[in-house]
Write a protein that holds these residues in place. Structure first.
Motif, PDB file in Angstrom:
ATOM      1  N   GLN A 184      -5.482   2.658  -4.205  1.00 32.04           N
ATOM      2  CA  GLN A 184      -4.351   3.309  -3.796  1.00 32.04           C
ATOM      3  C   GLN A 184      -3.280   2.691  -3.040  1.00 32.04           C
ATOM      4  O   GLN A 184      -3.178   2.242  -1.752  1.00 32.04           O
ATOM      5  CB  GLN A 184      -4.962   4.199  -2.326  1.00 32.04           C
ATOM      6  N   ARG A 185      -2.624   2.147  -3.925  1.00 31.30           N
ATOM      7  CA  ARG A 185      -1.667   1.209  -4.168  1.00 31.30           C
ATOM      8  C   ARG A 185      -0.251   2.147  -4.065  1.00 31.30           C
ATOM      9  O   ARG A 185       0.670   1.125  -3.528  1.00 31.30           O
ATOM     10  CB  ARG A 185      -1.456  -0.199  -5.071  1.00 31.30           C
ATOM     11  N   GLY A 186      -0.133   2.930  -3.840  1.00 32.11           N
ATOM     12  CA  GLY A 186       0.779   3.902  -3.606  1.00 32.11           C
ATOM     13  C   GLY A 186       2.034   3.431  -5.177  1.00 32.11           C
ATOM     14  O   GLY A 186       3.077   4.289  -5.200  1.00 32.11           O
TER      15      GLY A 186
ATOM     16  N   GLY B 121       0.112  -7.052  11.174  1.00 27.58           N
ATOM     17  CA  GLY B 121      -0.967  -6.213  11.069  1.00 27.58           C
ATOM     18  C   GLY B 121      -0.779  -5.047   9.490  1.00 27.58           C
ATOM     19  O   GLY B 121       0.290  -6.096   8.562  1.00 27.58           O
ATOM     20  N   CYS B 122      -1.267  -3.960   8.733  1.00 29.02           N
ATOM     21  CA  CYS B 122      -1.364  -3.629   8.094  1.00 29.02           C
ATOM     22  C   CYS B 122      -1.402  -1.793   7.984  1.00 29.02           C
ATOM     23  O   CYS B 122      -2.670  -2.093   8.532  1.00 29.02           O
ATOM     24  CB  CYS B 122      -1.880  -4.336   6.627  1.00 29.02           C
ATOM     25  N   ASP B 123      -0.967  -1.385   7.742  1.00 28.02           N
ATOM     26  CA  ASP B 123      -1.085   0.453   7.621  1.00 28.02           C
ATOM     27  C   ASP B 123      -1.362   1.074   5.881  1.00 28.02           C
ATOM     28  O   ASP B 123      -2.003   2.336   6.165  1.00 28.02           O
ATOM     29  CB  ASP B 123      -0.298   0.868   8.034  1.00 28.02           C
ATOM     30  N   ARG B 124      -1.576  -0.217   5.366  1.00 23.24           N
ATOM     31  CA  ARG B 124      -1.972   0.661   3.800  1.00 23.24           C
ATOM     32  C   ARG B 124      -2.735   0.735   3.553  1.00 23.24           C
ATOM     33  O   ARG B 124      -2.847   1.596   2.252  1.00 23.24           O
ATOM     34  CB  ARG B 124      -0.942  -0.126   2.796  1.00 23.24           C
ATOM     35  N   PHE B 125      -3.531   0.811   3.999  1.00 21.50           N
ATOM     36  CA  PHE B 125      -5.262   0.522   3.963  1.00 21.50           C
ATOM     37  C   PHE B 125      -5.192   0.674   2.313  1.00 21.50           C
ATOM     38  O   PHE B 125      -6.127   1.639   1.539  1.00 21.50           O
ATOM     39  CB  PHE B 125      -5.631   1.818   4.303  1.00 21.50           C
ATOM     40  N   CYS B 126      -5.309  -0.708   1.305  1.00 20.94           N
ATOM     41  CA  CYS B 126      -5.668  -0.337   0.272  1.00 20.94           C
ATOM     42  C   CYS B 126      -6.795  -0.393   0.429  1.00 20.94           C
ATOM     43  O   CYS B 126      -8.507  -0.868   0.757  1.00 20.94           O
ATOM     44  CB  CYS B 126      -5.074  -1.815  -0.924  1.00 20.94           C
ATOM     45  N   THR B 127      -7.351   0.532  -0.795  1.00 19.35           N
ATOM     46  CA  THR B 127      -8.957  -0.074  -0.937  1.00 19.35           C
ATOM     47  C   THR B 127     -10.306  -0.664  -0.488  1.00 19.35           C
ATOM     48  O   THR B 127     -10.811  -0.702  -0.205  1.00 19.35           O
ATOM     49  CB  THR B 127      -9.481   1.189  -1.511  1.00 19.35           C
ATOM     50  N   PHE B 128      -9.331  -1.782  -1.780  1.00 17.43           N
ATOM     51  CA  PHE B 128     -10.072  -3.082  -1.605  1.00 17.43           C
ATOM     52  C   PHE B 128     -10.113  -4.054  -0.705  1.00 17.43           C
ATOM     53  O   PHE B 128     -10.365  -4.692  -0.258  1.00 17.43           O
ATOM     54  CB  PHE B 128      -9.713  -4.245  -2.920  1.00 17.43           C
ATOM     55  N   CYS B 129      -9.261  -3.383   0.656  1.00 14.41           N
ATOM     56  CA  CYS B 129      -8.344  -5.587   1.202  1.00 14.41           C
ATOM     57  C   CYS B 129      -9.247  -4.933   2.766  1.00 14.41           C
ATOM     58  O   CYS B 129      -9.249  -3.500   3.441  1.00 14.41           O
ATOM     59  CB  CYS B 129      -7.272  -5.064   1.631  1.00 14.41           C
ATOM     60  N   VAL B 130      -9.647  -5.804   3.261  1.00 14.32           N
ATOM     61  CA  VAL B 130     -10.528  -5.874   4.852  1.00 14.32           C
ATOM     62  C   VAL B 130      -8.715  -5.723   5.768  1.00 14.32           C
ATOM     63  O   VAL B 130      -9.455  -6.381   7.117  1.00 14.32           O
ATOM     64  CB  VAL B 130     -11.007  -6.721   4.824  1.00 14.32           C
ATOM     65  N   VAL B 131      -7.938  -6.509   5.349  1.00 14.93           N
ATOM     66  CA  VAL B 131      -7.034  -6.333   6.964  1.00 14.93           C
ATOM     67  C   VAL B 131      -6.516  -5.783   7.220  1.00 14.93           C
ATOM     68  O   VAL B 131      -6.642  -6.328   8.713  1.00 14.93           O
ATOM     69  CB  VAL B 131      -5.541  -7.364   5.275  1.00 14.93           C
ATOM     70  N   PRO B 132      -6.321  -4.033   6.877  1.00 14.01           N
ATOM     71  CA  PRO B 132      -5.744  -3.503   7.944  1.00 14.01           C
ATOM     72  C   PRO B 132      -7.683  -3.247   9.324  1.00 14.01           C
ATOM     73  O   PRO B 132      -7.129  -3.037  10.172  1.00 14.01           O
ATOM     74  CB  PRO B 132      -6.011  -1.960   7.468  1.00 14.01           C
ATOM     75  N   TYR B 133      -8.263  -3.726   9.085  1.00 14.40           N
ATOM     76  CA  TYR B 133      -8.645  -3.454   9.960  1.00 14.40           C
ATOM     77  C   TYR B 133      -9.653  -4.863  10.595  1.00 14.40           C
ATOM     78  O   TYR B 133     -10.134  -4.544  12.140  1.00 14.40           O
ATOM     79  CB  TYR B 133     -10.739  -3.199   8.905  1.00 14.40           C
TER      80      TYR B 133
ATOM     81  N   PRO C  63       5.853  -9.339   0.585  1.00 16.38           N
ATOM     82  CA  PRO C  63       6.625  -8.009   0.390  1.00 16.38           C
ATOM     83  C   PRO C  63       5.267  -6.756  -0.106  1.00 16.38           C
ATOM     84  O   PRO C  63       4.885  -7.391  -1.070  1.00 16.38           O
ATOM     85  CB  PRO C  63       7.470  -7.675  -0.597  1.00 16.38           C
ATOM     86  N   HIS C  64       6.103  -5.615  -0.094  1.00  9.16           N
ATOM     87  CA  HIS C  64       4.644  -4.555  -0.763  1.00  9.16           C
ATOM     88  C   HIS C  64       5.543  -3.561  -1.655  1.00  9.16           C
ATOM     89  O   HIS C  64       6.351  -3.184  -0.903  1.00  9.16           O
ATOM     90  CB  HIS C  64       3.903  -3.908   0.023  1.00  9.16           C
ATOM     91  N   PRO C  65       5.507  -3.671  -3.156  1.00 11.01           N
ATOM     92  CA  PRO C  65       6.341  -3.076  -3.854  1.00 11.01           C
ATOM     93  C   PRO C  65       6.755  -1.278  -3.300  1.00 11.01           C
ATOM     94  O   PRO C  65       7.583  -1.252  -3.130  1.00 11.01           O
ATOM     95  CB  PRO C  65       5.549  -3.129  -4.789  1.00 11.01           C
TER      96      PRO C  65
ATOM     97  N   GLY D  16       4.776 -11.818   7.302  1.00  7.54           N
ATOM     98  CA  GLY D  16       3.921 -10.329   7.953  1.00  7.54           C
ATOM     99  C   GLY D  16       3.322 -10.162   6.345  1.00  7.54           C
ATOM    100  O   GLY D  16       3.631 -10.180   5.119  1.00  7.54           O
ATOM    101  N   GLN D  17       2.347  -9.561   6.397  1.00  8.25           N
ATOM    102  CA  GLN D  17       0.805  -8.353   5.625  1.00  8.25           C
ATOM    103  C   GLN D  17       1.505  -7.444   5.083  1.00  8.25           C
ATOM    104  O   GLN D  17       2.030  -7.687   3.808  1.00  8.25           O
ATOM    105  CB  GLN D  17       0.143  -8.051   7.075  1.00  8.25           C
ATOM    106  N   THR D  18       2.737  -6.810   5.553  1.00  8.25           N
ATOM    107  CA  THR D  18       3.644  -5.976   4.435  1.00  8.25           C
ATOM    108  C   THR D  18       5.353  -6.307   4.825  1.00  8.25           C
ATOM    109  O   THR D  18       5.919  -5.752   5.806  1.00  8.25           O
ATOM    110  CB  THR D  18       3.210  -4.455   4.405  1.00  8.25           C
ATOM    111  N   VAL D  19       5.549  -7.761   4.786  1.00  6.73           N
ATOM    112  CA  VAL D  19       6.659  -8.204   5.340  1.00  6.73           C
ATOM    113  C   VAL D  19       8.417  -6.984   5.341  1.00  6.73           C
ATOM    114  O   VAL D  19       8.728  -6.530   6.818  1.00  6.73           O
ATOM    115  CB  VAL D  19       6.941  -9.744   5.123  1.00  6.73           C
TER     116      VAL D  19
HETATM  117 FE1  SF4 Z   1      -2.891  -4.012   3.733  1.00  2.79          FE
HETATM  118 FE2  SF4 Z   1      -1.923  -6.123   1.232  1.00  2.79          FE
HETATM  119 FE3  SF4 Z   1      -4.140  -5.573   2.138  1.00  2.79          FE
HETATM  120 FE4  SF4 Z   1      -3.159  -3.254   0.864  1.00  2.79          FE
HETATM  121  S1  SF4 Z   1      -3.474  -5.351   0.503  1.00  2.79           S
HETATM  122  S2  SF4 Z   1      -4.084  -3.315   2.461  1.00  2.79           S
HETATM  123  S3  SF4 Z   1      -1.065  -4.143   1.621  1.00  2.79           S
HETATM  124  S4  SF4 Z   1      -3.045  -6.371   3.394  1.00  2.79           S
END
Ligand code: SF4
Ligand code: 5AD
Length: 442
Positions: free
Chosen positions: A279-281, A162-174, A240-242, A206-209
């Motif tokens: 919203q990459r942070g 899973g992923c809790d980051r919710f980058c605005t382009f990304c469907v992964v958290p959903y 990894p996420h930066p 991991g998605q943000t390992v």
């Molecule tokens: Fe999560 Fe990576 Fe998608 Fe950002 S790009 S929402 S960090 S899976």
């Protein structure tokens, strides 16, 4: 209700996987779940009673490919009416409603947190009513299920889901749901078993390992724990996420010689404006400072990245900033993608301001620039020696073996004597392309 499981013969399942390494690992878990329940694994769709596609939803293109494949398989199904066809994974989760409506020949739709219930779901498949289970479960880690790992010197072990980051382009958290980590004792048990089977290299997934955390065990601690396991010679991780590259992680990479000097560090864009919209942070400056820190801590580090071109609102100067960042960082390799609007994401409502042709032009520029950079980065290695973990015969060249350097570069060299997969040999590099190194054992 039709029961597809015949009394006598074990039902045969054919499993096909699309998308990222995480999906490949999930399919290994699905295979284990089904075999435990008495299914056997078929090698070809023609030999199966049940066909399952483990799918990807990251970009529209991925979904289009899968839809194409589904219509091929639907034909197979019309020739064999008892054949059951199911969709697993991210696209199943993402498009569940539309799929059930538009693909009436689908018998089963199951999301990434439903695999434990697959045997039961397959058994429940009725004549006209697809079995659907797309419940996300923030507690599901499949920690107790040992996957059917593919044979080889390297194994991929899921550390978090899973992923809790919710980058605005990304469907992964959903589609993959909230972030959760596998208990460290379960990971260590898996790695110990893999080591006992002769696996030499572990890739933690991991998605943000690097956001991994279970009680007091963060990702740096996890790396150190795995490094203690005898027989495991190399440890890698992706992605990894930066923002999660803490000192704990960098220190573990620097201190543990088994943790390899390679980092995939997705940047997505070299423009602060675009990074903020995504919203990459982090800002470009913060990212570059991080690169400096990891390079200072880990000599000979190879760096790769992910880049999205044509995000909504990306102007020529933003794109120019991405090229500039690539030149400044000098990545060893890069995966680049045209922005693909995904339903449900935060950027969905913003729009899609860069047209397809322009996205294509930008993508080609990124690819061309990276090819030059990769070639430069590889050419300077000519004359140097690297320990190469042998994987097997090279895809090209009779009598040639292939393996990876610590920096995860493919090295190709003539086979010699008793050198077998799993051995580590010292290879002197004699020539280089942007994609691989060629040399000889010294
Ligand atoms: Fe999560 Fe990576 Fe998608 Fe950002 S790009 S929402 S960090 S899976
Ligand atoms: N469009 C294009 N690329 C995307 N990625 C994720 N979502 C999208 C999207 N909607 C890319 C990112 C990520 C990689 C796995 O896929 O670069 O790091």
């Amino acid at each position: 209700m039709e029961q597809i499981i015949p009394e006598a013969a074990a039902p045969r399942v054919y499993l096909e996987t699309y998308g990222c390494q995480m999906n490949v690992a999930d399919s290994e878990t699905v295979s284990a779940v089904l075999r435990r329940a008495g299914f056997t694994i078929a090698r070809r769709p023609e030999d199966a009673d049940v066909i399952l596609l483990n799918t990807c939803a990251i970009r529209e293109h991925a979904e289009e490919r899968i839809i194409g494949r589904l219509s091929d398989l639907a034909r197979l199904k019309s020739a064999h009416p008892r054949l059951k066809l199911g969709l697993l994974g991210c696209m199943a989760q993402h498009n569940r409603a539309a799929l059930v409506e538009r693909a009436p020949w689908l018998d089963l739709v199951a999301g990434p947190d439903s695999y434990r219930r697959l045997p039961e779901l397959i058994g429940r498949v009725a004549e006209f009513d697809p079995a659907v289970d797309v419940r996300l479960d923030r507690g599901e880690t499949y920690a107790d299920i040992s996957p059917d790992y593919a044979a080889g010197v390297r194994a991929y072990v899921t550390a978090m889901r899973g992923c809790d980051r919710f980058c605005t382009f990304c469907v992964v958290p959903y589609v993959r749901g909230r972030e959760r980590s596998v208990p460290p004792d379960a990971i260590l048990r898996e790695v110990e078993e893999l080591a006992a089977r002769g696996v030499k290299e572990i890739v933690l997934l991991g998605q943000t390992v690097n956001a991994y955390r279970f009680d007091a065990t963060d990702f740096g601690v996890l790396l150190r724990l795995i490094a203690r396991i005898a027989g495991i010679e190399r440890i890698r991780f992706t992605s990894p996420h930066p923002c999660d590259m803490t000192d704990s992680v960098i220190d573990a990479m620097a201190a543990e010689s088994k943790v390899q000097p390679y980092l995939h560090l997705p940047v997505q864009s070299g423009s602060d404006r675009v990074l903020a919209a995504m919203q990459r942070g982090y800002t470009v400056r913060e990212y570059r400072e991080l690169v400096e820190r990891v390079r200072a801590a880990i000599p000979d580090l190879a760096l790769s990245t992910d880049i999205i071109v044509g995000f909504h609102g990306e102007e020529e100067r933003d794109f120019g900033a991405t090229l500039e960042l690539m030149r400044a960082v000098r990545y060893d390799s890069a995966f680049s993608f045209k922005y693909s609007v995904r339903e449900n994401t935060r950027a969905y409502r913003l729009g899609d301001s860069v047209n397809e042709a322009e996205k294509g032009r930008r993508l080609n520029e990124v690819i061309a620039l990276q090819e030059g950079l990769s070639l430069e980065r590889n050419r300077v290695l000519i004359g140097r020696e690297f320990p190469v973990l042998v994987e097997g015969p090279a895809r090209r060249g009779v009598g040639m073996l292939a393996g990876k350097t610590p920096q995860f570069k493919t090295a190709i060299f003539p086979a010699a004597g008793d050198v077998a997969p799993g051995a580590t040999v010292s290879v002197r590099i004699e020539s280089a392309t942007g994609h691989s190194l060629t040399g000889s054992i010294v």
